[in-house]
Scaffold this active site. Structure first.
Site, PDB file in Angstrom:
ATOM      1  N   ASP A  38      26.776   0.946 -37.166  1.00 39.62           N
ATOM      2  CA  ASP A  38      26.997   0.128 -38.358  1.00 39.62           C
ATOM      3  C   ASP A  38      25.792   0.335 -39.285  1.00 39.62           C
ATOM      4  O   ASP A  38      24.650   0.339 -38.834  1.00 39.62           O
ATOM      5  CB  ASP A  38      27.095  -1.343 -37.945  1.00 39.62           C
ATOM      6  CG  ASP A  38      27.309  -2.241 -39.149  1.00 39.62           C
ATOM      7  OD1 ASP A  38      28.437  -2.305 -39.632  1.00 39.62           O
ATOM      8  OD2 ASP A  38      26.314  -2.842 -39.626  1.00 39.62           O
ATOM      9  N   HIS A 120      24.205  11.619 -56.858  1.00 40.98           N
ATOM     10  CA  HIS A 120      23.251  11.837 -57.941  1.00 40.98           C
ATOM     11  C   HIS A 120      22.324  10.624 -58.044  1.00 40.98           C
ATOM     12  O   HIS A 120      22.736   9.481 -57.891  1.00 40.98           O
ATOM     13  CB  HIS A 120      23.945  12.181 -59.254  1.00 40.98           C
ATOM     14  CG  HIS A 120      24.576  11.063 -60.022  1.00 40.98           C
ATOM     15  ND1 HIS A 120      23.873  10.267 -60.905  1.00 40.98           N
ATOM     16  CD2 HIS A 120      25.850  10.636 -60.074  1.00 40.98           C
ATOM     17  CE1 HIS A 120      24.712   9.398 -61.466  1.00 40.98           C
ATOM     18  NE2 HIS A 120      25.912   9.590 -60.976  1.00 40.98           N
ATOM     19  N   GLU A 166      22.868  14.696 -63.144  1.00 42.17           N
ATOM     20  CA  GLU A 166      24.345  14.648 -63.078  1.00 42.17           C
ATOM     21  C   GLU A 166      24.904  14.151 -64.392  1.00 42.17           C
ATOM     22  O   GLU A 166      25.926  14.630 -64.881  1.00 42.17           O
ATOM     23  CB  GLU A 166      24.794  13.732 -61.927  1.00 42.17           C
ATOM     24  CG  GLU A 166      26.306  13.722 -61.696  1.00 42.17           C
ATOM     25  CD  GLU A 166      27.085  12.682 -62.490  1.00 42.17           C
ATOM     26  OE1 GLU A 166      28.330  12.708 -62.451  1.00 42.17           O
ATOM     27  OE2 GLU A 166      26.463  11.830 -63.172  1.00 42.17           O
ATOM     28  N   GLU A 167      24.189  13.169 -64.972  1.00 38.60           N
ATOM     29  CA  GLU A 167      24.712  12.536 -66.195  1.00 38.60           C
ATOM     30  C   GLU A 167      24.664  13.477 -67.404  1.00 38.60           C
ATOM     31  O   GLU A 167      25.276  13.190 -68.427  1.00 38.60           O
ATOM     32  CB  GLU A 167      23.938  11.236 -66.488  1.00 38.60           C
ATOM     33  CG  GLU A 167      24.060  10.173 -65.395  1.00 38.60           C
ATOM     34  CD  GLU A 167      25.448   9.540 -65.286  1.00 38.60           C
ATOM     35  OE1 GLU A 167      26.368   9.970 -66.008  1.00 38.60           O
ATOM     36  OE2 GLU A 167      25.597   8.608 -64.473  1.00 38.60           O
ATOM     37  N   ASP A 195      29.455   8.737 -55.451  1.00 34.78           N
ATOM     38  CA  ASP A 195      29.028   8.405 -56.808  1.00 34.78           C
ATOM     39  C   ASP A 195      29.797   7.147 -57.212  1.00 34.78           C
ATOM     40  O   ASP A 195      31.018   7.206 -57.398  1.00 34.78           O
ATOM     41  CB  ASP A 195      29.351   9.588 -57.727  1.00 34.78           C
ATOM     42  CG  ASP A 195      28.860   9.372 -59.163  1.00 34.78           C
ATOM     43  OD1 ASP A 195      28.273   8.314 -59.439  1.00 34.78           O
ATOM     44  OD2 ASP A 195      29.095  10.282 -59.989  1.00 34.78           O
ATOM     45  N   HIS A 281      27.595   2.706 -67.365  1.00 35.54           N
ATOM     46  CA  HIS A 281      26.729   3.361 -68.358  1.00 35.54           C
ATOM     47  C   HIS A 281      26.105   2.378 -69.352  1.00 35.54           C
ATOM     48  O   HIS A 281      25.824   2.757 -70.500  1.00 35.54           O
ATOM     49  CB  HIS A 281      27.483   4.490 -69.095  1.00 35.54           C
ATOM     50  CG  HIS A 281      27.649   5.712 -68.241  1.00 35.54           C
ATOM     51  ND1 HIS A 281      28.085   6.925 -68.721  1.00 35.54           N
ATOM     52  CD2 HIS A 281      27.398   5.913 -66.925  1.00 35.54           C
ATOM     53  CE1 HIS A 281      28.110   7.807 -67.725  1.00 35.54           C
ATOM     54  NE2 HIS A 281      27.700   7.201 -66.633  1.00 35.54           N
ATOM     55  N   ASP A 296      29.133  -2.392 -48.482  1.00 37.13           N
ATOM     56  CA  ASP A 296      29.080  -2.430 -47.021  1.00 37.13           C
ATOM     57  C   ASP A 296      30.150  -1.522 -46.410  1.00 37.13           C
ATOM     58  O   ASP A 296      29.852  -0.660 -45.566  1.00 37.13           O
ATOM     59  CB  ASP A 296      29.278  -3.885 -46.560  1.00 37.13           C
ATOM     60  CG  ASP A 296      28.985  -4.075 -45.087  1.00 37.13           C
ATOM     61  OD1 ASP A 296      28.436  -3.150 -44.445  1.00 37.13           O
ATOM     62  OD2 ASP A 296      29.317  -5.155 -44.565  1.00 37.13           O
ATOM     63  N   ASP A 300      29.464   2.087 -44.360  1.00 34.63           N
ATOM     64  CA  ASP A 300      29.927   2.319 -42.987  1.00 34.63           C
ATOM     65  C   ASP A 300      30.901   3.502 -42.926  1.00 34.63           C
ATOM     66  O   ASP A 300      30.888   4.270 -41.950  1.00 34.63           O
ATOM     67  CB  ASP A 300      30.597   1.055 -42.434  1.00 34.63           C
ATOM     68  CG  ASP A 300      29.592  -0.073 -42.212  1.00 34.63           C
ATOM     69  OD1 ASP A 300      28.380   0.211 -42.096  1.00 34.63           O
ATOM     70  OD2 ASP A 300      30.028  -1.249 -42.158  1.00 34.63           O
TER      71      ASP A 300
HETATM   72  N1  TRP Z   1      28.967   9.550 -62.568  1.00 31.81           N
HETATM   73  C1  TRP Z   1      30.339   9.695 -62.951  1.00 31.81           C
HETATM   74  C2  TRP Z   1      30.388   9.852 -64.474  1.00 31.81           C
HETATM   75  O1  TRP Z   1      29.533   9.330 -65.158  1.00 31.81           O
HETATM   76  C3  TRP Z   1      31.173   8.504 -62.566  1.00 31.81           C
HETATM   77  C4  TRP Z   1      32.559   8.869 -62.378  1.00 31.81           C
HETATM   78  C5  TRP Z   1      33.546   8.783 -63.283  1.00 31.81           C
HETATM   79  C6  TRP Z   1      33.124   9.360 -61.211  1.00 31.81           C
HETATM   80  N2  TRP Z   1      34.708   9.174 -62.736  1.00 31.81           N
HETATM   81  C7  TRP Z   1      34.479   9.552 -61.467  1.00 31.81           C
HETATM   82  C8  TRP Z   1      32.599   9.687 -59.961  1.00 31.81           C
HETATM   83  C9  TRP Z   1      35.304  10.049 -60.478  1.00 31.81           C
HETATM   84  C10 TRP Z   1      33.446  10.174 -58.998  1.00 31.81           C
HETATM   85  C11 TRP Z   1      34.778  10.355 -59.251  1.00 31.81           C
HETATM   86  O2  TRP Z   1      31.272  10.526 -64.985  1.00 31.81           O
HETATM   87 ZN    ZN Z   2      27.617   8.099 -64.598  1.00 36.00          ZN
END
Ligand code: TRP
Ligand code: ZN
Ligand code: CA
Length: 433
Positions: A38, A120, A166-167, A195, A281, A296, A300
């Site tokens: 867990d 990310h 990532e952004e 994410d 955002h 949670d 898991d």
């Molecule tokens: N970090 C992603 C973004 O800003 C968030 C996101 C949007 C996402 N749609 C998604 C993450 C689908 C996983 C799957 O776009």
């Molecule tokens: Zn994002």
């Protein structure tokens, strides 16, 4: 596992029968797969509180190129280093600023079968990014720490990653994949992406990609009695796309971003018919923007998937491959070999590969004896030693062959390097523990 007389008799026919012989050995009971622990959600929440503090101390965000991102990397790396991970920081440049990926390898496991999980670590500039994506980052961090706490020794190799930028368009993960040699890409059996897994008005979405990964997650949620849906809020909008693009099997979890939860989804999961994450955002993506139950359950589920996907199959102990054909050794001549074809052994050879050597010879000091792995790597078993006048080489050598893939053709190579005394290979046997 000892061979019956009949199996031995079959084996005398030689190399071609080695695989058949292995098949004739009754399968021993495989070890039970270790169950995932867990993941304490309180620990995951503490990581989120720490990431929030980092943002607060650095202008309110943890964005690419900003001091809050560097501090986030340092924070995660220190915890992994202390736990015994081998960490690597990979630098890249994006929009004129240096970006960083953090890669953490758990020592051990089959380097040819890597199970990888990533999230990310950067936020947008407008806020601290606690759900997006402190949530995934904290959950895989705590899962990695749980691997270390439990002393887990997976069959496959485990690798965790925290991506930069990532952004800005999956920049860090794409950089990683593009700089990974094709041979290393081929070793990644699966990439799991996390994410946004603690959305305040959560849905339970599973990526519809690799069927094995998808089923592993779905089975876990089914066991909890929590319904799931396929993720559709923008496939390709997170770092798994970088891996999928080069053919690596991917999967992941998601609790929803700016899309509105439908009334049917409210029926299913509770919450309200509003955005899954109304602070997506935004500056309000703080520690207050997290649903603890979703965090949670998803934490898991991550541990469950990592344990399940990395345990693989356990080899039954004592698989034996033997060649008892006689091979004469020319006096002071060229090397000769006796080979076995190893099949059905998962992963690499063991660190205590037992190499049974049976050579009949009238002056064994003449002989140089090597084990040759399927890829051509040579392990010397016995050197030339002109003064050793004893008869025969009949012994079992233990070789650390853990750098070798088990399956393939292994050879015993013998060369006689002095005139007069002669002999022959009587038998060659490998036992995989
Ligand atoms: N970090 C992603 C973004 O800003 C968030 C996101 C949007 C996402 N749609 C998604 C993450 C689908 C996983 C799957 O776009
Ligand atoms: Zn994002
Ligand atoms: Ca000789």
């Amino acid at each position: 596992m000892n061979l019956s007389a009949r199996q031995r008799a079959l084996a005398v026919a030689g190399v071609a029968l080695a695989g058949l012989l292995a098949g004739a050995v009754p399968a021993a009971t495989a070890q039970a797969a270790a169950a995932a622990p867990d993941i304490p959600v309180a620990n995951v929440k503490q990581h989120l509180a720490d990431l929030q503090s980092i943002a607060s101390a650095n202008g309110g965000n943890r964005a690419h190129g900003r001091p809050g991102y560097q501090a986030s990397i340092n924070f995660v790396k220190a915890k992994l280093d202390a736990a015994g991970f081998t960490t690597t920081i990979q630098q890249f440049t994006s929009s004129g600023a240096t970006g960083y990926n953090l890669i953490a390898d758990w020592p051990g496991g089959d380097a040819n079968q890597v199970v990888m999980a990533g999230s990310h670590l950067d936020s947008v500039t407008s806020g601290p990014g606690i759900n997006d994506n402190g949530s995934g980052s904290a959950a895989i961090l705590e899962t990695a720490l749980a691997v270390a706490r439990s002393g887990y020794q997976p069959t496959k190799h485990l690798r965790f990653a925290w991506w930069g930028a990532e952004e800005l368009g999956l920049v860090g993960s794409r950089y990683y994949v593009n700089n990974l040699p094709a041979t290393d890409r081929a070793k990644i059996s699966g990439y799991l992406n996390f994410d946004m897994i603690g959305s305040p008005n959560p849905g339970y979405f599973v990526y519809d990609d690799d069927p094995t990964i998808e089923k592993t997650f779905k089975d876990y949620f089914a066991g909890l009695g929590v319904p799931t849906e396929i993720e559709t809020e923008g496939d390709g909008r997170s770092d798994h796309a970088s891996f999928k693009n080069v053919g690596i099997p991917v999967g992941g979890l998601f609790t929803g971003a700016s899309r509105t939860k439908t009334s049917a989804q409210v029926q299913k999961w509770g919450g309200t018919a509003t955005a899954f994450d109304r602070c997506y955002h935004s500056s309000c993506d703080t520690t207050a923007n997290i649903n603890d139950t979703a965090l949670d359950r998803n934490s898991d589920a991550i541990a469950h998937a990592i344990w399940t996907l990395s345990s693989g199959t356990t080899n039954p102990p004592g698989k034996v491959f033997e060649n008892t054909s006689d091979v004469s050794i020319p006096d002071n001549g060229a090397a000769v070999t006796s080979s076995v074809s190893v099949t059905g052994v998962t992963g690499n050879a063991p660190s205590n590969l037992a190499v049974g050597v049976d050579i009949i010879h009238t002056w064994r000091g003449d002989l140089v004896v090597d084990l040759v792995a399927p890829d051509g790597t040579v392990y010397n078993l016995k050197p030339f030693s002109s003064s050793d006048s004893a008869d025969n080489v009949q012994t079992t050598y233990t070789v650390n062959a853990s750098a070798e893939v088990a399956n393939g053709t292994w050879s015993l190579r013998v060369q006689d390097r002095a005139t007069y005394d002669t002999g022959y290979i009587n038998g060659f046997k490998l036992t995989f523990s």
